[in-house]
Scaffold this active site. Structure first.
Site, mmCIF file in Angstrom:
data_model
loop_
_atom_site.group_PDB
_atom_site.id
_atom_site.type_symbol
_atom_site.label_atom_id
_atom_site.label_comp_id
_atom_site.label_asym_id
_atom_site.label_seq_id
_atom_site.Cartn_x
_atom_site.Cartn_y
_atom_site.Cartn_z
ATOM 1 N N SER A 151 174.426 9.595 30.722
ATOM 2 C CA SER A 151 174.524 10.586 29.361
ATOM 3 C C SER A 151 175.850 11.040 29.455
ATOM 4 C CB SER A 151 173.765 11.453 30.402
ATOM 5 O OG SER A 151 173.970 12.420 29.168
ATOM 6 N N TYR A 176 173.959 17.987 35.797
ATOM 7 C CA TYR A 176 172.982 17.099 35.785
ATOM 8 C C TYR A 176 173.815 16.470 34.960
ATOM 9 C CZ TYR A 176 171.175 14.379 31.659
ATOM 10 O OH TYR A 176 170.753 13.465 31.054
#
Length: 362
Positions: A151, A176
């Protein structure tokens, strides 16, 4: 450009997160362009967001596979955190290409629900790596290429832009992001130890029809349709490298076909066959401009009336914990190695989303 060393046609491909936004669109693309192909999809269909959207994506796959009887599509409902299930899938189907897109997504959700990130993003990915490792047991050919989702969040609060895969990314600002950076480190270790060709893809703000409702464009649309006020963070001074889903899928498909080459180092041990790429639009857009285009396309599609008062439903607010002001992908390596750069304009992408939204909800 890299040479293609994996022909996807005729291969057995495992796609985790197959009911997810990227996963389902990748499966559709593989069926359309690589048939005959044997695709195994796994997804736990959790209720992080509206499950009916996941079911819609799976129904689209079912429609597509009906047009390609030469291909096989097998869907398994389950979690990659279930080690026994993953081992059984690898034993029964022997995938040669693995695309790990299953993960708990979302920056803000990781602040309030950290457990699911550890379960899916760390334990789940570990299970995939272990299964890939043991796919070579007893002289088997095993997994030829592992591709996995990282990501743009791994860049954290990096000041240097555009973000390059050569940048240091040791300062995540959310759990995350930390789990995604951990995935890259784990994959590197397994590539080194067990000679597993692996490629990590850092996705930048993916959007499009049947996307994730927790993403800004989808959430804004839901709120505007309900007459609620949308909050624009950092007082509108955010920029995002919005990347249309079709561009993401094309990038993933090209990467799948080019596994990093195996080689032996001076120490007689494997040089890790390991790569990381950004997949982004290489063109960050201001959030206020993005919202302006979105509202125009929602009116054009008939989702909102022409006289909708946007100013009355818009509020500028401070930055949220875990967010960053800018995401901006340096895609030079992707262009160099695959001859590919995302090209869908923001207006075109949001137009397709608005038309889908009208059809799906209204």
């Amino acid at each position: 450009m890299l040479s293609i060393n994996i022909a996807l046609t005729g291969k057995t491909i495992l796609v985790t997160g197959a009911a997810g936004f990227i996963g389902s669109n990748l499966v559709l693309e593989l069926i359309r362009t690589q048939s005959p192909v044997n695709i195994i999809g796994i997804d736990n269909l959790n209720d992080y967001y509206d499950v009916s959207i996941k079911e819609f994506r799976l129904s689209e796959i079912d429609k597509e596979i009906d047009k390609h009887p030469e291909s096989i599509w097998t869907f398994i409902k389950g979690s990659i955190a279930n080690r026994n299930l993953i081992d059984r899938i690898f034993r029964d189907y022997k995938p040669t290409v693995v695309v790990n897109l299953a993960a708990q997504a979302g920056v803000r959700y990781s602040i309030t629900n950290p457990d699911v990130y550890v379960e899916s993003n760390l334990i789940g990915f570990y299970n995939i790596l272990e299964a890939c490792r043991h796919s070579y047991d007893n002289g088997e050919t095993g997994v030829e290429h592992l591709i996995y989702a990282s990501s743009s969040s791994v860049y954290g609060s990096n000041k240097k832009i555009p973000y390059s895969t050569d940048d240091k990314v040791d300062n995540p600002v959310s759990l995350y992001a930390a789990t995604k950076k951990s995935n890259e480190l784990m994959a590197h270790a397994y590539s080194k130890l067990y000679n597993i060709p692996s490629t990590g893809l850092r996705f930048f703000t993916v959007y499009g029809p049947a996307g994730r409702p927790d993403m800004a464009y989808f959430g804004f649309t839901n709120k505007l349709c309900s007459g609620d006020t949308i909050q624009i963070f950092n007082y509108g001074n955010c920029k995002r490298d919005f990347t249309y889903i079709d561009d993401i899928v094309e990038g993933v498909k090209r990467v799948m076909q080019c596994a990093p080459q195996k080689a032996t180092g001076e120490d007689g041990l494997p040089v890790p066959p390991y790569n990381i790429y950004n997949i982004g639009n290489n063109s960050p857009e201001n959030l206020l401009y993005f919202v302006d285009i979105l509202q125009q396309e929602l009116i054009r599609a008939g989702v909102l009336p022409e006289d909708y008062d946007f100013e009355a439903h818009k509020k500028l607010v401070p930055m949220q914990p875990g967010d960053v002001p800018v995401t901006y992908a340096d895609t030079a390596a992707l262009e160099r190695d695959f001859g590919f750069k995302p090209s869908t304009s923001l207006r075109e992408g949001l137009r397709r989303f608005a038309e889908w939204y009208k059809e799906f909800y209204l």
